[in-house]
Design a protein around this motif. Structure first.
Motif, short mmCIF file in Angstrom:
data_model
loop_
_atom_site.label_atom_id
_atom_site.label_comp_id
_atom_site.label_asym_id
_atom_site.label_seq_id
_atom_site.Cartn_x
_atom_site.Cartn_y
_atom_site.Cartn_z
N ASN A 112 -5.55 -2.40 -7.94
CA ASN A 112 -4.82 -2.09 -6.72
C ASN A 112 -5.75 -1.86 -5.53
O ASN A 112 -5.31 -1.40 -4.47
N SER A 152 -0.99 2.45 -3.48
CA SER A 152 -2.13 3.23 -3.00
C SER A 152 -1.78 4.71 -2.98
O SER A 152 -0.71 5.12 -3.39
N SER A 169 -0.24 -2.93 -12.29
CA SER A 169 -1.52 -3.48 -11.88
C SER A 169 -1.35 -4.55 -10.79
O SER A 169 -0.34 -5.23 -10.72
N ARG A 170 -2.38 -4.64 -9.94
CA ARG A 170 -2.47 -5.68 -8.91
C ARG A 170 -1.19 -5.82 -8.08
O ARG A 170 -0.74 -6.91 -7.79
N SER A 171 -0.64 -4.69 -7.70
CA SER A 171 0.59 -4.72 -6.91
C SER A 171 0.47 -3.95 -5.59
O SER A 171 1.46 -3.63 -4.96
N SER A 219 0.81 -1.23 0.00
CA SER A 219 0.00 0.00 0.00
C SER A 219 0.84 1.27 0.00
O SER A 219 0.41 2.32 0.49
#
Length: 207
Positions: free
Chosen positions: A170, A149, A144-146, A125
């Motif tokens: 995310n 934030s 993506s999808r890592s 995050s």
């Protein structure tokens, strides 16, 4: 006729000299890029937890600077792509990378990078580092999808060579993009941008 031949030969020699110098400087820069990649390895954690993706494995674990079997050549390392003596591509998707990446990370000194894929890792995050803007030749950026934030740095909108940008997955509204930066992104890369994936990104229209 002889004068024309001499001019042609001079131009040919100059072209050959220019090519030789370009190759020389290009090869001289590669050891520095070895070092930058290895620094990245040393400063990132690897989480070998179970993954549902059968293609996932810790790519950077095999990186080694000093190996007699050729593995010391970073152009042969997993996930690394080179061209003309420079690192131009880095695919570390599904690599069990874990922990935040700071803006002073050596990764952002790889100024010849055209492709950077950090998808499907866990960056806890943390915010996308603003120094991403240093990698000005980036054409393909996949984060993506890592588990990034917070606010997307405006420096991403200043990447004028982007052809593809993926920030999906995310977390719902985990990433925020100021509307002014969104407009700059589209405007600055209008001649190159072909794919833009911003699902779940909160585009803030208040500014």
């Amino acid at each position: 006729m002889a004068k024309s031949t001499n001019v042609f030969m001079l131009i040919l020699v100059l072209c050959l000299l220019q090519s030789a110098l370009a190759n020389m400087f290009s090869s001289l820069s590669l050891p520095d890029e070895y070092s930058l990649l290895f620094q990245f390895k040393e400063n990132i954690s690897i989480n070998n937890s179970a993954s549902f993706d059968s293609h996932a494995y810790p790519k950077v674990s095999s990186w080694n600077l000093n190996r007699s079997d050729g593995a010391g050549n970073c152009c042969l390392w997993d996930g690394v792509e080179c061209k003309s003596g420079n690192v131009i591509g880095l695919d570390l998707s599904n690599s069990f990378l874990y922990g935040p990446i700071s803006s002073n990370n050596s990764l952002f000194n790889l100024i010849h990078l055209r492709t950077l894929n950090l998808a499907d890792n866990d960056f806890c995050s943390s915010q996308i580092p603003s120094k991403i803007g240093r990698v000005s030749l980036l054409a393909n950026l996949n984060l993506s999808r890592s588990l990034f934030s917070r606010e997307i740095p405006k420096q991403i909108s200043q990447l004028r060579n982007l052809a593809s940008l993926d920030l999906t997955g995310n977390g719902y509204h985990a990433l925020k993009l100021q509307s002014s930066n969104f407009q700059n992104l589209v405007q600055n890369s209008s001649e190159t941008l072909r794919e833009l994936f911003l699902s779940e990104v909160n585009i803030d229209c208040q500014h």
